[in-house]
Design a protein around this motif. Structure first.
Motif, PDB file in Angstrom:
ATOM      1  N   THR A  44      43.946  36.501  39.470  1.00  0.00           N
ATOM      2  CA  THR A  44      42.535  36.395  39.819  1.00  0.00           C
ATOM      3  C   THR A  44      42.293  37.064  41.167  1.00  0.00           C
ATOM      4  OG1 THR A  44      42.165  34.361  38.560  1.00  0.00           O
ATOM      5  CG2 THR A  44      40.645  34.817  40.367  1.00  0.00           C
ATOM      6  N   THR A  87      34.383  38.464  41.364  1.00  0.00           N
ATOM      7  CA  THR A  87      35.704  37.994  40.929  1.00  0.00           C
ATOM      8  C   THR A  87      35.984  38.479  39.513  1.00  0.00           C
ATOM      9  OG1 THR A  87      35.402  35.969  42.236  1.00  0.00           O
ATOM     10  CG2 THR A  87      37.207  35.986  40.638  1.00  0.00           C
ATOM     11  N   ARG A  88      37.198  38.940  39.309  1.00  0.00           N
ATOM     12  CA  ARG A  88      37.689  39.243  37.971  1.00  0.00           C
ATOM     13  C   ARG A  88      39.098  38.660  37.831  1.00  0.00           C
ATOM     14  NH1 ARG A  88      33.083  40.110  37.413  1.00  0.00           N
ATOM     15  NH2 ARG A  88      32.037  42.000  36.623  1.00  0.00           N
ATOM     16  N   THR A  89      39.426  38.237  36.619  1.00  0.00           N
ATOM     17  CA  THR A  89      40.769  37.761  36.313  1.00  0.00           C
ATOM     18  C   THR A  89      41.410  38.746  35.344  1.00  0.00           C
ATOM     19  OG1 THR A  89      40.152  35.441  36.676  1.00  0.00           O
ATOM     20  CG2 THR A  89      42.130  35.865  35.372  1.00  0.00           C
ATOM     21  N   GLU A  92      29.722  32.116  38.968  1.00  0.00           N
ATOM     22  CA  GLU A  92      31.181  32.175  39.068  1.00  0.00           C
ATOM     23  C   GLU A  92      31.871  30.906  38.549  1.00  0.00           C
ATOM     24  OE1 GLU A  92      32.763  31.842  43.141  1.00  0.00           O
ATOM     25  OE2 GLU A  92      30.701  32.170  43.833  1.00  0.00           O
ATOM     26  N   LYS A 124      43.154  48.205  38.922  1.00  0.00           N
ATOM     27  CA  LYS A 124      43.788  47.819  37.646  1.00  0.00           C
ATOM     28  C   LYS A 124      45.173  48.430  37.478  1.00  0.00           C
ATOM     29  CE  LYS A 124      39.602  47.238  34.824  1.00  0.00           C
ATOM     30  NZ  LYS A 124      38.832  47.822  33.696  1.00  0.00           N
ATOM     31  N   LYS A 144      35.113  43.437  32.332  1.00  0.00           N
ATOM     32  CA  LYS A 144      35.810  42.172  32.128  1.00  0.00           C
ATOM     33  C   LYS A 144      36.668  42.296  30.884  1.00  0.00           C
ATOM     34  CE  LYS A 144      31.466  40.100  33.670  1.00  0.00           C
ATOM     35  NZ  LYS A 144      30.293  39.293  33.282  1.00  0.00           N
ATOM     36  N   ILE A 201      35.535  34.127  36.880  1.00  0.00           N
ATOM     37  CA  ILE A 201      34.796  35.373  36.694  1.00  0.00           C
ATOM     38  C   ILE A 201      33.484  35.219  37.447  1.00  0.00           C
ATOM     39  CG2 ILE A 201      33.728  36.963  35.057  1.00  0.00           C
ATOM     40  CD1 ILE A 201      35.633  35.858  32.909  1.00  0.00           C
ATOM     41  N   SER A 234      32.868  46.742  42.986  1.00  0.00           N
ATOM     42  CA  SER A 234      33.117  46.964  41.557  1.00  0.00           C
ATOM     43  C   SER A 234      34.019  48.170  41.332  1.00  0.00           C
ATOM     44  CB  SER A 234      31.786  47.164  40.820  1.00  0.00           C
ATOM     45  OG  SER A 234      30.983  46.002  40.881  1.00  0.00           O
ATOM     46  N   ASP A 280      29.873  37.222  39.077  1.00  0.00           N
ATOM     47  CA  ASP A 280      28.964  38.355  39.190  1.00  0.00           C
ATOM     48  C   ASP A 280      27.824  38.028  40.130  1.00  0.00           C
ATOM     49  OD1 ASP A 280      29.766  40.559  37.228  1.00  0.00           O
ATOM     50  OD2 ASP A 280      29.874  38.781  35.960  1.00  0.00           O
ATOM     51  N   TYR A 313      34.693  33.080  30.403  1.00  0.00           N
ATOM     52  CA  TYR A 313      33.921  34.267  30.025  1.00  0.00           C
ATOM     53  C   TYR A 313      32.603  33.846  29.364  1.00  0.00           C
ATOM     54  CZ  TYR A 313      32.820  38.798  27.900  1.00  0.00           C
ATOM     55  OH  TYR A 313      32.201  39.966  27.525  1.00  0.00           O
TER      56      TYR A 313
END
Length: 349
Positions: free
Chosen positions: A207, A222-224, A313, A148, A346, A326, A141, A328, A242
């Motif tokens: 992604t 995972t984050r987009t 996910e 970013k 997010k 996305i 995380s 968690d 989301y």
């Protein structure tokens, strides 16, 4: 020793005399000792760990449990002799690891060999395991928050993947739990894309699916991310993913079936214009392996147990345009509560 009790329960429930463990993952899980070779025989009263001389002394110095007897491995006849000494007639084995060659070694000395899914043993995590999984999740995380500012037009997918790996190692990870997925622009339509030299461009999504190993335990998140203002259809897709992710997490309860959680997430997407674009299961367990039981899929009709850890996910993948996912990690609790282990923020539209 909770893990010993888990195996003893499996032995009793299957009316067996002992459990033969050959799997490296289960050996580490039970003993806390990592080795590339080892054989374990577990009875109701004792754990017999056979290791060759590469590992024997280190195991003696590091394993403190009175339940574990460490024995120098000298050959498979020694295992047969121990089976005969213990009068083992009915033997549980890990069906995913017990091969034909193993069957041929032991078939003349065991009346009944009983296959068992060894992954079941590891479903419920101990407090110590949860702490390690939480730290692995924290490292991933923190790394996603850090990356970013590096997600700018002109950098390549491979460069981002290498940065992710390096930063996780700096934070204390031993290695990646899997090769990071960095999927930019149209590559986002491939759920398991491998990073390439494609240059990230303005006005597209990226992604990132990644995780690390900390003291033998994995993370997966995972984050987009939006670079500029992506295509409006993909923004709509992001909002649905989301919503699906949030609803899935909020629904999690002890003893809920894995397929019920999957259905809640899937309905959000299937009841939208993106029906048919969610092409994989909603989630899976995470522990020593990055993919283990329990599953969150339409086929998993078993309940989620206390102190199991799953991923949520959902994703949408549109060929030629791009994709969104996305993810968690969530800890299931027996008070109908849950804890989200992954904390990276997010984006919202």
């Amino acid at each position: 020793m909770f893990k010993f009790e888990v195996i003893k329960t499996a032995i009793k429930n299957n009316n067996a005399d002992a459990f033969l463990l050959l799997n490296d993952t289960n050996r580490f899980w039970l003993t806390g000792f990592e080795s590339s070779f080892g054989i374990i025989i577990v009875t109701i009263n004792k754990i017999y760990l056979f290791l060759d001389m590469r590992y024997y002394q280190k195991a003696v110095d590091n394993i403190k449990s009175q339940d574990i007897e460490i024995i120098v491995f000298k050959g498979y006849n020694q295992i047969v002799e121990k089976i005969q000494e213990l009068s083992i007639d009915r033997l549980l084995v890990e069906k995913e690891s017990f091969l034909i060659q193993d069957f041929l070694k032991y078939k003349d000395y065991i009346k009944t060999i009983i296959p068992f899914n060894g992954d079941i043993l590891r479903i419920q995590k101990t407090d110590d395991e949860i702490q390690k999984l939480q730290r692995a999740a924290d490292i991933a995380s923190e790394t996603l928050e850090w990356i970013k500012d590096k997600l700018v037009p002109g950098v390549t997918e491979i460069q981002i993947a290498n940065m992710l790996t390096s930063h996780m190692l700096e934070l204390g990870a031993s290695k990646n739990s899997f090769e990071p997925i960095v999927a930019s622009g149209p590559n986002g339509a491939y759920p398991h894309h491998h990073p390439t030299n494609r240059v990230i461009e303005n006005n597209e999504f990226v992604t990132i699916d990644m995780g690390c190993i900390y003291e033998g335990y994995c993370s997966d998140i995972t984050r987009t991310f939006a670079i500029g203002t992506p295509d409006s259809k993909l923004i709509d897709a992001y909002n649905k993913v989301y919503e699906s992710n949030e609803k899935g997490i909020q629904s999690i309860k002890h003893k809920m079936l894995g397929k019920e959680v999957d259905n809640i997430c899937r309905e959000v997407i299937d009841n939208s214009e993106f029906n048919g674009y969610f092409v994989h299961s909603t989630g899976h367990g995470v522990g020593i392996n990055v993919h283990e039981l329990p599953n969150v899929s339409s086929a998993y009709d078993k309940p989620l147990e206390h102190n199991s850890i799953i991923t949520i996910e959902p994703g949408i993948y549109i060929p030629g345009l791009g994709g969104i996912r996305i993810e968690d990690m969530v800890l299931v609790k027996n008070d109908n509560n849950h804890v989200v282990l992954t904390t990276a923020s997010k984006i919202k539209f």
